[in-house]
Design an enzyme around this catalytic site. Structure first.
Site, PDB file in Angstrom:
ATOM      1  N   HIS A  70       0.832  -1.151  -0.005  1.00 48.01           N
ATOM      2  CA  HIS A  70       0.149   0.104  -0.120  1.00 48.01           C
ATOM      3  C   HIS A  70       0.978   1.230   0.254  1.00 48.01           C
ATOM      4  O   HIS A  70       0.703   2.131  -0.799  1.00 48.01           O
ATOM      5  CB  HIS A  70      -0.880   0.111   1.338  1.00 48.01           C
ATOM      6  CG  HIS A  70      -1.693  -1.076   1.360  1.00 48.01           C
ATOM      7  ND1 HIS A  70      -1.961  -1.675   2.559  1.00 48.01           N
ATOM      8  CD2 HIS A  70      -2.889  -1.559   0.629  1.00 48.01           C
ATOM      9  CE1 HIS A  70      -3.100  -2.701   2.540  1.00 48.01           C
ATOM     10  NE2 HIS A  70      -3.459  -2.598   1.240  1.00 48.01           N
TER      11      HIS A  70
ATOM     12  N   LYS B  95     -17.770  -6.616   8.941  1.00 46.72           N
ATOM     13  CA  LYS B  95     -16.373  -7.507   8.549  1.00 46.72           C
ATOM     14  C   LYS B  95     -15.502  -7.422  10.236  1.00 46.72           C
ATOM     15  O   LYS B  95     -15.674  -6.350  10.830  1.00 46.72           O
ATOM     16  CB  LYS B  95     -15.516  -6.651   7.900  1.00 46.72           C
ATOM     17  CG  LYS B  95     -14.786  -7.351   6.655  1.00 46.72           C
ATOM     18  CD  LYS B  95     -14.494  -6.714   5.688  1.00 46.72           C
ATOM     19  CE  LYS B  95     -12.991  -7.050   5.078  1.00 46.72           C
ATOM     20  NZ  LYS B  95     -12.591  -6.438   4.029  1.00 46.72           N
TER      21      LYS B  95
ATOM     22  N   ARG C  52      -1.546  -6.456  -8.260  1.00 42.86           N
ATOM     23  CA  ARG C  52      -0.659  -7.212  -8.018  1.00 42.86           C
ATOM     24  C   ARG C  52      -0.372  -8.290  -8.843  1.00 42.86           C
ATOM     25  O   ARG C  52       0.713  -8.887  -9.300  1.00 42.86           O
ATOM     26  CB  ARG C  52      -0.692  -7.783  -6.542  1.00 42.86           C
ATOM     27  CG  ARG C  52      -0.546  -6.942  -5.503  1.00 42.86           C
ATOM     28  CD  ARG C  52      -1.025  -7.485  -3.946  1.00 42.86           C
ATOM     29  NE  ARG C  52      -2.111  -7.355  -4.147  1.00 42.86           N
ATOM     30  CZ  ARG C  52      -2.967  -7.627  -3.062  1.00 42.86           C
ATOM     31  NH1 ARG C  52      -2.208  -7.827  -1.987  1.00 42.86           N
ATOM     32  NH2 ARG C  52      -4.187  -7.407  -3.061  1.00 42.86           N
TER      33      ARG C  52
ATOM     34  N   SER D 274      -2.479  -7.627   3.063  1.00 45.98           N
ATOM     35  CA  SER D 274      -2.506  -7.518   4.472  1.00 45.98           C
ATOM     36  C   SER D 274      -2.822  -9.068   5.151  1.00 45.98           C
ATOM     37  O   SER D 274      -2.676  -9.009   6.224  1.00 45.98           O
ATOM     38  CB  SER D 274      -4.038  -6.581   4.705  1.00 45.98           C
ATOM     39  OG  SER D 274      -3.453  -5.337   4.404  1.00 45.98           O
TER      40      SER D 274
HETATM   41  P1  ADP Z   1      -9.467  -4.294   0.246  1.00 49.80           P
HETATM   42  O1  ADP Z   1      -9.804  -4.673   1.605  1.00 49.80           O
HETATM   43  O2  ADP Z   1     -10.326  -3.489  -0.566  1.00 49.80           O
HETATM   44  O3  ADP Z   1      -9.174  -5.742  -0.489  1.00 49.80           O
HETATM   45  P2  ADP Z   1      -6.858  -3.679   0.724  1.00 49.80           P
HETATM   46  O4  ADP Z   1      -6.614  -3.085   1.751  1.00 49.80           O
HETATM   47  O5  ADP Z   1      -6.423  -5.116   0.683  1.00 49.80           O
HETATM   48  O6  ADP Z   1      -8.154  -3.525   0.334  1.00 49.80           O
HETATM   49  O7  ADP Z   1      -6.135  -3.144  -0.697  1.00 49.80           O
HETATM   50  C1  ADP Z   1      -6.442  -1.768  -1.109  1.00 49.80           C
HETATM   51  C2  ADP Z   1      -5.787  -1.726  -2.464  1.00 49.80           C
HETATM   52  O8  ADP Z   1      -4.371  -1.620  -2.330  1.00 49.80           O
HETATM   53  C3  ADP Z   1      -6.368  -2.414  -3.479  1.00 49.80           C
HETATM   54  O9  ADP Z   1      -6.243  -1.773  -4.895  1.00 49.80           O
HETATM   55  C4  ADP Z   1      -4.998  -3.386  -3.568  1.00 49.80           C
HETATM   56  O10 ADP Z   1      -5.086  -4.215  -4.949  1.00 49.80           O
HETATM   57  C5  ADP Z   1      -3.818  -2.738  -3.268  1.00 49.80           C
HETATM   58  N1  ADP Z   1      -2.574  -3.504  -2.850  1.00 49.80           N
HETATM   59  C6  ADP Z   1      -2.636  -4.308  -1.564  1.00 49.80           C
HETATM   60  N2  ADP Z   1      -1.664  -4.878  -1.437  1.00 49.80           N
HETATM   61  C7  ADP Z   1      -0.750  -4.427  -2.274  1.00 49.80           C
HETATM   62  C8  ADP Z   1       0.474  -4.589  -2.811  1.00 49.80           C
HETATM   63  N3  ADP Z   1       1.342  -5.469  -2.185  1.00 49.80           N
HETATM   64  N4  ADP Z   1       1.161  -3.892  -3.907  1.00 49.80           N
HETATM   65  C9  ADP Z   1       0.416  -3.099  -4.488  1.00 49.80           C
HETATM   66  N5  ADP Z   1      -1.088  -2.755  -4.272  1.00 49.80           N
HETATM   67  C10 ADP Z   1      -1.600  -3.515  -3.244  1.00 49.80           C
END
Ligand code: ADP
Length: 151
Positions: A17, A41, A90, A127
């Site tokens: 992120h 959630k 990703r 995450s």
């Molecule tokens: P959600 O709960 O909507 O899945 P996330 O917190 O997992 O949200 O992710 C939010 C955004 O960050 C999404 O666009 C996801 O693709 C992006 N993202 C998550 N991990 C990575 C990473 N390692 N590299 C690039 N983008 C990421």
């Protein structure tokens, strides 16, 4: 001013992120990291903790703001007058998932989604993996910004 929101759960924020947000500010005047609140959630970190981790990670970056929101992302964009949604990609699974969301959002409102391809060295980070490492007492510190601390 060109603003984008970067929506997600950030449970917790990862270096993946972090990378997207940092690169987002090279494209936009302001990136608003928007933590979506979903009552159904279960989260590992409270909303306050998730918000603080992000705020501390970008404490020196005036172009990055952190907010929380409920409901549809496009409704929130309209409410605060933001025209762009920033998302990270990703892998092909992310692409398929994000494509459906972006198409739906475009049906709902004239808001563009801008995708940034993940950096190679953070592309495997999620995450959910970080939470698994934490649950099993592994070293999570290489996967998240320094601001992410467990009590
Ligand atoms: P959600 O709960 O909507 O899945 P996330 O917190 O997992 O949200 O992710 C939010 C955004 O960050 C999404 O666009 C996801 O693709 C992006 N993202 C998550 N991990 C990575 C990473 N390692 N590299 C690039 N983008 C990421």
């Amino acid at each position: 001013m060109k603003q984008a929101i970067f929506p997600g759960s950030f449970d917790p924020i990862t270096l993946g992120h972090y990378d997207i947000i940092k690169r987002g500010v090279t494209l936009f005047d302001e990136v608003i990291v928007a933590i979506g609140v979903n009552a159904d959630k279960k989260y590992m970190f409270s909303l306050e903790e998730r918000k603080r981790f992000i705020e501390e990670a970008f404490a020196d970056e005036p172009k990055i703001k952190v907010v929380t929101y409920k409901g549809l992302t496009v409704d929130f964009c309209n409410e605060i007058g933001v025209e762009f949604i920033l998302r990270g990609l990703r892998n092909p699974a992310d692409f398929e998932f994000e494509k459906a969301i972006a198409h739906t959002n475009r049906d709902l409102a004239p808001i563009e989604t801008v995708f940034l391809l993940t950096s190679a060295d953070t592309s495997y980070i999620a995450s959910s993996i970080v939470r698994d490492v934490i649950r099993n007492n592994g070293d999570y510190t290489k996967l998240v910004p320094k601001s992410v601390k467990i009590k």
